[in-house]
Write a protein that holds these residues in place. Structure first.
Motif, PDB file in Angstrom:
ATOM      1  N   VAL A 268    -114.037   3.418 -33.724  1.00 37.21           N
ATOM      2  CA  VAL A 268    -114.325   1.981 -33.704  1.00 37.21           C
ATOM      3  C   VAL A 268    -113.028   1.188 -33.587  1.00 37.21           C
ATOM      4  O   VAL A 268    -112.940   0.233 -32.805  1.00 37.21           O
ATOM      5  N   ALA A 269    -111.999   1.569 -34.345  1.00 33.77           N
ATOM      6  CA  ALA A 269    -110.711   0.864 -34.266  1.00 33.77           C
ATOM      7  C   ALA A 269    -110.112   0.983 -32.870  1.00 33.77           C
ATOM      8  O   ALA A 269    -109.567   0.008 -32.337  1.00 33.77           O
ATOM      9  N   THR A 270    -110.221   2.152 -32.259  1.00 36.75           N
ATOM     10  CA  THR A 270    -109.693   2.340 -30.909  1.00 36.75           C
ATOM     11  C   THR A 270    -110.447   1.489 -29.897  1.00 36.75           C
ATOM     12  O   THR A 270    -109.831   0.844 -29.038  1.00 36.75           O
ATOM     13  N   LEU A 271    -111.766   1.454 -29.991  1.00 36.36           N
ATOM     14  CA  LEU A 271    -112.558   0.636 -29.063  1.00 36.36           C
ATOM     15  C   LEU A 271    -112.255  -0.849 -29.220  1.00 36.36           C
ATOM     16  O   LEU A 271    -112.151  -1.583 -28.235  1.00 36.36           O
ATOM     17  N   VAL A 272    -112.096  -1.306 -30.459  1.00 34.49           N
ATOM     18  CA  VAL A 272    -111.761  -2.716 -30.694  1.00 34.49           C
ATOM     19  C   VAL A 272    -110.382  -3.031 -30.133  1.00 34.49           C
ATOM     20  O   VAL A 272    -110.186  -4.055 -29.476  1.00 34.49           O
ATOM     21  N   THR A 273    -109.418  -2.141 -30.354  1.00 36.72           N
ATOM     22  CA  THR A 273    -108.063  -2.347 -29.840  1.00 36.72           C
ATOM     23  C   THR A 273    -108.058  -2.392 -28.319  1.00 36.72           C
ATOM     24  O   THR A 273    -107.413  -3.250 -27.714  1.00 36.72           O
ATOM     25  N   VAL A 274    -108.782  -1.480 -27.681  1.00 43.22           N
ATOM     26  CA  VAL A 274    -108.852  -1.465 -26.223  1.00 43.22           C
ATOM     27  C   VAL A 274    -109.501  -2.743 -25.706  1.00 43.22           C
ATOM     28  O   VAL A 274    -109.046  -3.335 -24.718  1.00 43.22           O
ATOM     29  N   ALA A 275    -110.545  -3.213 -26.373  1.00 45.67           N
ATOM     30  CA  ALA A 275    -111.212  -4.441 -25.951  1.00 45.67           C
ATOM     31  C   ALA A 275    -110.275  -5.641 -26.076  1.00 45.67           C
ATOM     32  O   ALA A 275    -110.204  -6.479 -25.168  1.00 45.67           O
ATOM     33  N   VAL A 276    -109.541  -5.719 -27.167  1.00 43.89           N
ATOM     34  CA  VAL A 276    -108.616  -6.837 -27.370  1.00 43.89           C
ATOM     35  C   VAL A 276    -107.475  -6.772 -26.359  1.00 43.89           C
ATOM     36  O   VAL A 276    -107.129  -7.781 -25.731  1.00 43.89           O
ATOM     37  N   LEU A 277    -106.889  -5.591 -26.182  1.00 40.30           N
ATOM     38  CA  LEU A 277    -105.806  -5.453 -25.214  1.00 40.30           C
ATOM     39  C   LEU A 277    -106.301  -5.680 -23.793  1.00 40.30           C
ATOM     40  O   LEU A 277    -105.592  -6.265 -22.968  1.00 40.30           O
ATOM     41  N   GLY A 278    -107.498  -5.214 -23.491  1.00 42.07           N
ATOM     42  CA  GLY A 278    -108.065  -5.432 -22.166  1.00 42.07           C
ATOM     43  C   GLY A 278    -108.285  -6.907 -21.887  1.00 42.07           C
ATOM     44  O   GLY A 278    -108.012  -7.398 -20.787  1.00 42.07           O
ATOM     45  N   GLY A 279    -108.764  -7.639 -22.884  1.00 44.45           N
ATOM     46  CA  GLY A 279    -108.954  -9.076 -22.719  1.00 44.45           C
ATOM     47  C   GLY A 279    -107.633  -9.798 -22.532  1.00 44.45           C
ATOM     48  O   GLY A 279    -107.515 -10.704 -21.702  1.00 44.45           O
ATOM     49  N   GLY A 280    -106.618  -9.394 -23.296  1.00 42.69           N
ATOM     50  CA  GLY A 280    -105.297  -9.999 -23.145  1.00 42.69           C
ATOM     51  C   GLY A 280    -104.670  -9.685 -21.800  1.00 42.69           C
ATOM     52  O   GLY A 280    -104.073 -10.552 -21.156  1.00 42.69           O
ATOM     53  N   THR A 281    -104.817  -8.447 -21.352  1.00 43.16           N
ATOM     54  CA  THR A 281    -104.280  -8.050 -20.053  1.00 43.16           C
ATOM     55  C   THR A 281    -104.986  -8.805 -18.931  1.00 43.16           C
ATOM     56  O   THR A 281    -104.346  -9.275 -17.987  1.00 43.16           O
ATOM     57  N   ARG A 282    -106.285  -8.947 -19.053  1.00 40.53           N
ATOM     58  CA  ARG A 282    -107.041  -9.690 -18.036  1.00 40.53           C
ATOM     59  C   ARG A 282    -106.586 -11.148 -17.989  1.00 40.53           C
ATOM     60  O   ARG A 282    -106.443 -11.721 -16.914  1.00 40.53           O
ATOM     61  N   ALA A 283    -106.352 -11.752 -19.154  1.00 39.91           N
ATOM     62  CA  ALA A 283    -105.907 -13.142 -19.187  1.00 39.91           C
ATOM     63  C   ALA A 283    -104.536 -13.288 -18.533  1.00 39.91           C
ATOM     64  O   ALA A 283    -104.299 -14.233 -17.771  1.00 39.91           O
ATOM     65  N   VAL A 284    -103.628 -12.354 -18.809  1.00 40.15           N
ATOM     66  CA  VAL A 284    -102.299 -12.413 -18.206  1.00 40.15           C
ATOM     67  C   VAL A 284    -102.377 -12.217 -16.701  1.00 40.15           C
ATOM     68  O   VAL A 284    -101.756 -12.943 -15.929  1.00 40.15           O
ATOM     69  N   LEU A 285    -103.152 -11.220 -16.281  1.00 39.08           N
ATOM     70  CA  LEU A 285    -103.267 -10.952 -14.840  1.00 39.08           C
ATOM     71  C   LEU A 285    -103.989 -12.087 -14.102  1.00 39.08           C
ATOM     72  O   LEU A 285    -103.619 -12.410 -12.978  1.00 39.08           O
ATOM     73  N   SER A 286    -104.979 -12.693 -14.710  1.00 37.49           N
ATOM     74  CA  SER A 286    -105.682 -13.785 -14.027  1.00 37.49           C
ATOM     75  C   SER A 286    -104.739 -14.985 -13.869  1.00 37.49           C
ATOM     76  O   SER A 286    -104.794 -15.682 -12.856  1.00 37.49           O
ATOM     77  N   GLY A 287    -103.882 -15.205 -14.861  1.00 41.44           N
ATOM     78  CA  GLY A 287    -102.889 -16.278 -14.738  1.00 41.44           C
ATOM     79  C   GLY A 287    -101.890 -15.984 -13.641  1.00 41.44           C
ATOM     80  O   GLY A 287    -101.495 -16.884 -12.869  1.00 41.44           O
ATOM     81  N   ALA A 288    -101.480 -14.743 -13.515  1.00 37.59           N
ATOM     82  CA  ALA A 288    -100.526 -14.357 -12.473  1.00 37.59           C
ATOM     83  C   ALA A 288    -101.173 -14.434 -11.096  1.00 37.59           C
ATOM     84  O   ALA A 288    -100.567 -14.856 -10.126  1.00 37.59           O
ATOM     85  N   ILE A 289    -102.435 -14.044 -11.003  1.00 37.53           N
ATOM     86  CA  ILE A 289    -103.147 -14.080  -9.721  1.00 37.53           C
ATOM     87  C   ILE A 289    -103.382 -15.528  -9.297  1.00 37.53           C
ATOM     88  O   ILE A 289    -103.209 -15.873  -8.119  1.00 37.53           O
ATOM     89  N   ASP A 290    -103.750 -16.384 -10.249  1.00 38.10           N
ATOM     90  CA  ASP A 290    -103.975 -17.794  -9.923  1.00 38.10           C
ATOM     91  C   ASP A 290    -102.696 -18.477  -9.468  1.00 38.10           C
ATOM     92  O   ASP A 290    -102.734 -19.328  -8.588  1.00 38.10           O
ATOM     93  N   SER A 291    -101.560 -18.111 -10.048  1.00 40.48           N
ATOM     94  CA  SER A 291    -100.307 -18.755  -9.669  1.00 40.48           C
ATOM     95  C   SER A 291     -99.774 -18.199  -8.347  1.00 40.48           C
ATOM     96  O   SER A 291     -98.955 -18.838  -7.702  1.00 40.48           O
ATOM     97  N   GLY A 292    -100.216 -17.009  -7.962  1.00 40.62           N
ATOM     98  CA  GLY A 292     -99.746 -16.369  -6.722  1.00 40.62           C
ATOM     99  C   GLY A 292    -100.548 -16.819  -5.587  1.00 40.62           C
ATOM    100  O   GLY A 292    -100.395 -17.287  -4.564  1.00 40.62           O
TER     101      GLY A 292
END
Length: 131
Positions: A107-131
């Protein structure tokens, strides 16, 4: 009788409250150890091309220690916080405690992956929008 009665005298083998408590403890300890490692420079990545090993041995050792310590503490808490099974053989109690620890880690691993995945998606979407 302790535990969740399932009918016909059967008691549920998993205490989900204990699993989620262990998972929360594991995730929190993992985060705290990650921040400590970053502060000590043990989990840093080298961006320089002349460095043949961008991820150093100390970083790998720290990440391994961090995960083992967090999973161990979370699993221990999950095993200790579970509902007491009074009429079950000792081997079965040991197995169920171990299963609670494994579930807390999962459960801790799945929660961590979900949180990191959401953060990575937010960073990448910001980079894609600016590009």
């Amino acid at each position: 009788m302790a535990g969740h009665e399932l009918g016909d005298g059967y008691v549920a083998g998993v205490s989900w409250g204990a699993v989620f408590a262990g998972a929360a403890a594991a995730a929190a300890l993992s985060f705290i150890l990650l921040i400590l490692g970053v502060g000590l420079g043990l989990s840093s990545v080298s961006p320089y091309q002349y460095n043949a090993a961008p991820l150093g041995d100390a970083a790998i050792a720290w990440l391994a220690f961090m995960q083992l310590a967090a999973a161990g503490i979370g699993g221990y808490l999950a095993g200790r916080l579970r509902v007491k099974w009074a009429s079950i053989h000792g081997d079965e109690v040991h197995f169920r405690d171990t299963a609670h620890g494994l579930l807390a880690w999962a459960v801790a691993t799945l929660v961590t992956v979900a949180v990191l995945g959401g953060g990575t998606r937010a960073v990448l979407s910001g980079a894609i929008d600016s590009g």
